[in-house]
Design a protein around this motif. Structure first.
Motif, PDB file in Angstrom:
ATOM      1  N   GLN A  64      38.536  39.865  49.204  1.00  0.00           N
ATOM      2  CA  GLN A  64      38.678  41.299  48.999  1.00  0.00           C
ATOM      3  C   GLN A  64      39.606  41.594  47.828  1.00  0.00           C
ATOM      4  O   GLN A  64      39.363  42.515  47.039  1.00  0.00           O
ATOM      5  N   ALA A  65      40.676  40.791  47.696  1.00  0.00           N
ATOM      6  CA  ALA A  65      41.644  41.031  46.626  1.00  0.00           C
ATOM      7  C   ALA A  65      41.145  40.529  45.281  1.00  0.00           C
ATOM      8  O   ALA A  65      41.149  41.274  44.287  1.00  0.00           O
ATOM      9  N   LEU A  66      40.721  39.263  45.213  1.00  0.00           N
ATOM     10  CA  LEU A  66      40.469  38.617  43.923  1.00  0.00           C
ATOM     11  C   LEU A  66      39.064  38.853  43.386  1.00  0.00           C
ATOM     12  O   LEU A  66      38.838  38.717  42.182  1.00  0.00           O
ATOM     13  N   ILE A  67      38.127  39.181  44.264  1.00  0.00           N
ATOM     14  CA  ILE A  67      36.757  39.444  43.815  1.00  0.00           C
ATOM     15  C   ILE A  67      36.467  40.949  43.796  1.00  0.00           C
ATOM     16  O   ILE A  67      36.171  41.525  42.757  1.00  0.00           O
ATOM     17  N   ALA A  68      36.612  41.608  44.976  1.00  0.00           N
ATOM     18  CA  ALA A  68      36.301  43.037  45.054  1.00  0.00           C
ATOM     19  C   ALA A  68      37.288  43.884  44.253  1.00  0.00           C
ATOM     20  O   ALA A  68      36.912  44.907  43.683  1.00  0.00           O
ATOM     21  N   ILE A 330      32.278  26.888  43.855  1.00  0.00           N
ATOM     22  CA  ILE A 330      33.732  26.772  43.872  1.00  0.00           C
ATOM     23  C   ILE A 330      34.409  27.997  43.256  1.00  0.00           C
ATOM     24  O   ILE A 330      35.626  28.180  43.391  1.00  0.00           O
ATOM     25  N   SER A 331      33.629  28.866  42.603  1.00  0.00           N
ATOM     26  CA  SER A 331      34.201  30.067  41.991  1.00  0.00           C
ATOM     27  C   SER A 331      34.479  31.152  43.018  1.00  0.00           C
ATOM     28  O   SER A 331      35.200  32.112  42.725  1.00  0.00           O
ATOM     29  N   GLY A 332      33.909  31.036  44.239  1.00  0.00           N
ATOM     30  CA  GLY A 332      34.186  31.989  45.307  1.00  0.00           C
ATOM     31  C   GLY A 332      33.568  33.357  45.119  1.00  0.00           C
ATOM     32  O   GLY A 332      33.988  34.315  45.771  1.00  0.00           O
ATOM     33  N   THR A 333      32.558  33.478  44.274  1.00  0.00           N
ATOM     34  CA  THR A 333      31.964  34.788  43.998  1.00  0.00           C
ATOM     35  C   THR A 333      31.337  35.398  45.246  1.00  0.00           C
ATOM     36  O   THR A 333      31.516  36.584  45.538  1.00  0.00           O
ATOM     37  N   LYS A 334      30.590  34.588  46.004  1.00  0.00           N
ATOM     38  CA  LYS A 334      29.924  35.089  47.211  1.00  0.00           C
ATOM     39  C   LYS A 334      30.840  35.028  48.429  1.00  0.00           C
ATOM     40  O   LYS A 334      30.862  35.942  49.256  1.00  0.00           O
ATOM     41  N   GLY A 342      41.822  28.673  42.055  1.00  0.00           N
ATOM     42  CA  GLY A 342      41.858  30.120  42.100  1.00  0.00           C
ATOM     43  C   GLY A 342      40.448  30.690  42.022  1.00  0.00           C
ATOM     44  O   GLY A 342      39.466  29.954  41.897  1.00  0.00           O
ATOM     45  N   VAL A 343      40.332  32.007  42.096  1.00  0.00           N
ATOM     46  CA  VAL A 343      39.032  32.680  41.952  1.00  0.00           C
ATOM     47  C   VAL A 343      39.257  33.998  41.221  1.00  0.00           C
ATOM     48  O   VAL A 343      40.392  34.434  41.030  1.00  0.00           O
ATOM     49  N   GLY A 344      38.172  34.637  40.834  1.00  0.00           N
ATOM     50  CA  GLY A 344      38.264  35.952  40.222  1.00  0.00           C
ATOM     51  C   GLY A 344      38.705  35.914  38.764  1.00  0.00           C
ATOM     52  O   GLY A 344      38.565  34.909  38.062  1.00  0.00           O
ATOM     53  N   LYS A 345      39.276  37.013  38.306  1.00  0.00           N
ATOM     54  CA  LYS A 345      39.643  37.167  36.902  1.00  0.00           C
ATOM     55  C   LYS A 345      40.727  36.189  36.466  1.00  0.00           C
ATOM     56  O   LYS A 345      40.834  35.870  35.279  1.00  0.00           O
ATOM     57  N   ARG A 346      41.552  35.736  37.382  1.00  0.00           N
ATOM     58  CA  ARG A 346      42.628  34.808  37.049  1.00  0.00           C
ATOM     59  C   ARG A 346      42.311  33.373  37.461  1.00  0.00           C
ATOM     60  O   ARG A 346      43.215  32.546  37.562  1.00  0.00           O
ATOM     61  N   MET A 347      41.048  33.083  37.688  1.00  0.00           N
ATOM     62  CA  MET A 347      40.670  31.705  37.990  1.00  0.00           C
ATOM     63  C   MET A 347      41.002  30.809  36.800  1.00  0.00           C
ATOM     64  O   MET A 347      40.945  31.245  35.646  1.00  0.00           O
TER      65      MET A 347
END
Length: 381
Positions: A64-68, A330-334, A342-347
């Motif tokens: 919720q934090a790093l993707i949404a 491994i990017s955690g998008t789904k 890490g995941v998201g914009k700061r991966m």
């Protein structure tokens, strides 16, 4: 001197009191509460210096934090290798290990220092575009170690930047001397701007220890589970011909079990238990709790990879779990089930390079050596 110290002490007490009062008033005006303080559940709040520090261990809240809400959680708190380069670093590592393993003076070989030296050799080439002498590489390694071992000592300088230079004069001088040593060491390596010196230092810090730590855990797991090492060797043997000296990039793509071993080791033993802290750019509600603007947030990586609700028998080292889902994201998008990079914009922007280095070194090491524990059991979990 006594009067000066007393004045600073009173100023500190007064500033802290004002901050606590302001924080209490700020919290009362909000419709959502701050996250609970320790003991920690899925998330918790404590203090880092003068700012609340929010710790998140839940995979769903992390998504919720790093993707949404990736853009909001993208700030930081204030305060490419060629095949020839990899081959050069690998040859140096293999020669060191072969020399030690064939010597009568050694009954066993510890590979940590040799792995780190190989990665420093590789990363100096990436930074400077040339192969440095061993002495220069060792100087850079020693300087980075001095800098990293002093991080905790220098943290206090960030709390009161204006006063810190005077109150903690010795620490400030030590930090300045380390910086001067960095510039002297790197200025003859085609580095002209001070900003580039900083970038190179961050590159070494972010890339070498994490990769070498991950590589050590992978090799330790292969020694603890020799049947997995044997299975990997058979996979390698099925891809390349006998007598081949080097396993190349194109060969690595044909080894799914190798990738599964690396992913399982990153799940079970991530190089770091926490991600680098982030700050939020505006107020945001996460899991029903308010995360105020500019608050610091950290994510617990290791707990997500060992969550029994996400992984069957999570404490068991079982690479086969990644063969069932060969295209594991491994990017955690789904969905976030683990996030060693890490995941998201700061991966981590170099996670693909890190995976390539891990596959390359593990495959070539297993191809050239049979690793086992000598005279004692592997006593780690």
């Amino acid at each position: 001197m006594g009067a000066c110290f007393f004045t600073l002490f009173i100023t500190f007490i007064f500033s802290t009191t004002l901050f606590v009062v302001a924080l209490n008033r700020y919290s009362k005006k909000r419709s959502h509460q701050l996250p609970p303080s320790p003991p920690q559940f899925h998330s918790s709040a404590t203090f880092y210096g003068s700012k609340p520090l929010i710790v998140i261990a839940s995979h769903s809240l992390a998504h919720q934090a790093l993707i949404a809400n990736g853009a909001i959680f993208a700030d930081r708190p204030q305060a490419i290798a060629t095949e020839s380069a990899r081959k050069w670093a690998l040859d140096a590592l293999l020669n060191r290990l072969k020399s030690l393993s064939s010597s009568d003076e050694y009954h066993h070989t510890e590979i940590r220092d040799h792995i780190q030296h190989a990665l420093f050799s590789l990363f100096t080439f990436i930074c400077f575009g040339e192969k440095l002498e061993d002495m220069k590489i060792q100087d850079i390694k020693n300087l980075q170690r001095r800098l990293q071992s002093s991080f905790d000592e220098f943290k206090v300088l960030n709390l009161f930047p204006c006063l810190g230079k005077f109150v903690f004069l010795k620490r400030w001088e030590k930090l300045r001397q380390l910086r001067q040593d960095q510039e002297k060491l790197m200025e003859n390596r085609k580095v002209e701007e001070k900003e580039i010196v900083t970038l190179c230092s961050e590159f070494f810090t972010a890339g070498i220890d994490t990769t070498s730590t991950a590589l050590e855990w992978i090799m330790a797991n292969l020694m603890k589970h020799p049947h997995i090492q044997d299975k990997l060797f058979k996979e390698i043997k099925g891809v390349i011909s006998d007598g081949e000296v080097e396993i190349k990039d194109e060969d690595l793509r044909k080894m799914p079990y190798l990738r599964a071993i690396i992913l399982e080791s990153l799940r079970r033993h991530p190089p770091s238990h926490f991600l680098i802290p982030l700050t939020v750019t505006k107020d945001v509600v996460l899991g029903g709790f308010l995360v105020p603007k500019n608050n610091i947030v950290i994510f617990m990586v290791v707990e997500m990879g060992r969550n029994p609700n996400l992984w069957e028998n999570p404490m068991e080292f079982k690479p086969e779990r990644f063969l069932i889902n060969g295209d594991f994201d491994i990017s955690g998008t789904k969905e976030i089930k683990m996030m060693p990079f890490g995941v998201g914009k700061r991966m981590c922007p170099a996670y693909r390079l890190a995976m390539l280095h891990l596959k390359y070194f593990v495959a070539n090491l297993v191809w050239h050596f049979n690793f086992n524990v000598l005279g004692r059991r592997c006593g780690f979990d």
